[in-house]
Enzyme design. Structure first.
Site, mmCIF file in Angstrom:
data_model
loop_
_atom_site.group_PDB
_atom_site.id
_atom_site.type_symbol
_atom_site.label_atom_id
_atom_site.label_comp_id
_atom_site.label_asym_id
_atom_site.label_seq_id
_atom_site.Cartn_x
_atom_site.Cartn_y
_atom_site.Cartn_z
ATOM 1 C CE1 TYR A 54 -13.431 -2.978 -1.636
ATOM 2 C CE2 TYR A 54 -14.525 -1.548 -3.211
ATOM 3 C CZ TYR A 54 -13.480 -2.389 -2.880
ATOM 4 O OH TYR A 54 -12.480 -2.635 -3.797
ATOM 5 C CG HIS A 120 -12.379 -8.516 -4.349
ATOM 6 N ND1 HIS A 120 -13.143 -7.870 -3.411
ATOM 7 C CD2 HIS A 120 -11.307 -7.706 -4.559
ATOM 8 C CE1 HIS A 120 -12.567 -6.723 -3.071
ATOM 9 N NE2 HIS A 120 -11.458 -6.607 -3.749
ATOM 10 C CB SER A 199 -4.309 1.875 -4.809
ATOM 11 O OG SER A 199 -5.227 1.394 -3.863
ATOM 12 N N PRO A 200 -4.413 4.073 -7.862
ATOM 13 C CG PRO A 200 -5.653 5.401 -9.329
ATOM 14 C CD PRO A 200 -5.806 4.363 -8.251
ATOM 15 C CG LEU A 201 -4.084 9.189 -7.237
ATOM 16 C CD1 LEU A 201 -5.041 10.276 -6.764
ATOM 17 C CD2 LEU A 201 -3.092 9.758 -8.243
ATOM 18 N N GLY A 202 -1.412 5.587 -5.146
ATOM 19 C CA GLY A 202 -0.708 5.024 -3.999
ATOM 20 C C GLY A 202 -1.499 5.164 -2.719
ATOM 21 N NE ARG A 203 -3.384 0.158 -0.561
ATOM 22 C CZ ARG A 203 -4.473 -0.550 -0.820
ATOM 23 N NH1 ARG A 203 -5.657 -0.033 -0.547
ATOM 24 N NH2 ARG A 203 -4.405 -1.756 -1.353
ATOM 25 N N GLY A 204 -3.626 7.385 -1.976
ATOM 26 C CA GLY A 204 -3.629 8.788 -1.602
ATOM 27 C C GLY A 204 -2.262 9.389 -1.366
ATOM 28 C CG PHE A 205 2.536 8.264 -0.824
ATOM 29 C CD1 PHE A 205 2.976 8.474 0.468
ATOM 30 C CD2 PHE A 205 3.432 8.419 -1.872
ATOM 31 C CE1 PHE A 205 4.297 8.850 0.720
ATOM 32 C CE2 PHE A 205 4.752 8.794 -1.632
ATOM 33 C CZ PHE A 205 5.182 9.005 -0.331
#
Length: 335
Positions: A54, A120, A199-205
């Site tokens: 990262y 990873h 990404s539990p929020l769909g990468r912010g979606f």
């Protein structure tokens, strides 16, 4: 109240995905990023998740500033396995690389032990038993406390767990990414391994942070099929459905519920259904979003709401990766 993952690893019910403060979704100020990290720890978010790749190591260096004064408050997770100069396989898991990666991360992080060290991505050239065997030696030496695996298949998890107890599996899991429920989620539950959805929020979606016009040119999401402009425009119908459900729940519970909180509450409900400890790691650049996300741990959804949200994944357009073999989904299909 905390959560017990596998191998006796105790942490908070929600973690923080630090990749978000490394510029992958647009430019980030280091001082603001550190303030957001500190705020997360202030409100009880203990699991801080990073990786050696990262920001090409800069994310670990940033987190070292947090650890300098708050090491005892943090369950520190980082990863190895994606080399900075990858070859055609793009992953590396040989024992020598495991050891060298760890010592580089320890140096950047300014600590002498990693609480949760993830593999990873799986190197197809190296048996996973060899990689986990090298990690087990690091546990024995006191350099790491627990072993994690990212984007592994069910069979890879079983083989790894036979060598040394695995504390957690990390894979993408959200309202629109549910392929893990077919094999790896039930396998983790049966083995007593915790699950850390990234990404539990769909990468912010599902937080309303992604529209084709708003994505910066250097935004990582532009590389994912479902964020291609035409697909993303059609996928907005999924967000509208979640917004509608959040509004209905707000009226029912007589308190505001945001779409992001609903998406996280759905994951907690799925964890209960699978009898699996689940610790999502949403990432954000803003302290206010940390507060919003953390409040989801107090929201319990009824069966009808969960069922209605379950149906959304079948409507998504575009895969979650441009190369399905890079994630568990493609390799599961091949097994």
């Amino acid at each position: 109240m905390g959560v017990l993952l596998g191998d006796g690893l105790h942490t908070s019910r929600q973690g923080f995905g630090a990749m978000a403060v490394s510029g992958v979704y647009g430019e980030t100020d280091a001082a603001d990023a550190l303030a957001t990290l500190n705020h997360a720890v202030d409100i009880g978010v203990r699991l801080i998740d990073t990786a050696n790749v990262y920001g090409d190591g800069q994310n670990e260096t940033l987190i070292s500033s947090l650890l300098r004064t708050r090491r005892d408050e943090v369950v520190l997770a980082t990863k190895f396995g994606i080399p900075s100069e990858p070859d055609e396989y793009r992953a590396r898991g040989d024992a020598a690389y495991v050891r060298s990666s760890l010592h580089e991360s320890l140096s950047r992080l300014g600590t002498d032990v990693i609480d949760l060290y993830y593999y990873h991505r799986v190197d197809p050239r190296v048996p996973i038993e060899e990689t986990v065997g090298a990690l087990a030696e690091l546990v024995e030496a006191g350099d790491i406390r627990h072993i994690g695996l990212s984007e592994v298949t069910a069979s890879e998890l079983r083989r790894a767990h036979a060598v040394h107890p695995i504390a957690a599996v990390q894979s993408e899991w959200s309202l629109w990414s549910r392929d893990v429920e077919a094999s790896i989620v039930p396998t983790a539950a049966s083995l007593g391994v915790g699950f850390v959805p990234y990404s539990p929020l769909g990468r912010g979606f599902f937080a309303g942070g992604a529209s084709g016009a708003a994505l910066p040119a250097d935004d990582l999401r532009r590389k994912f099929p479902r964020f291609a402009p035409e697909r993303l425009a059609r996928n907005q119908a999924l967000l509208a459905a979640v917004q509608s459900a959040a509004s209905a729940l707000s009226v029912q519970s007589e308190r505001p519920v945001t779409p992001a909180q609903l998406a996280l509450a759905w994951l907690y409900a799925k964890g209960r259904a699978f009898r699996l400890p689940v610790v999502p790691i949403p990432g954000t650049r803003r302290a206010s979003r940390v507060d919003e996300n953390a409040a989801a741990v107090c929201i319990e959804l009824d069966a009808a709401t969960v069922e209605s949200l379950d149906a959304l994944a079948a409507r998504v357009e575009g895969d979650r990766s441009s190369d399905l073999n890079w994630i568990s989904q493609g390799r599961e299909a091949a097994e």
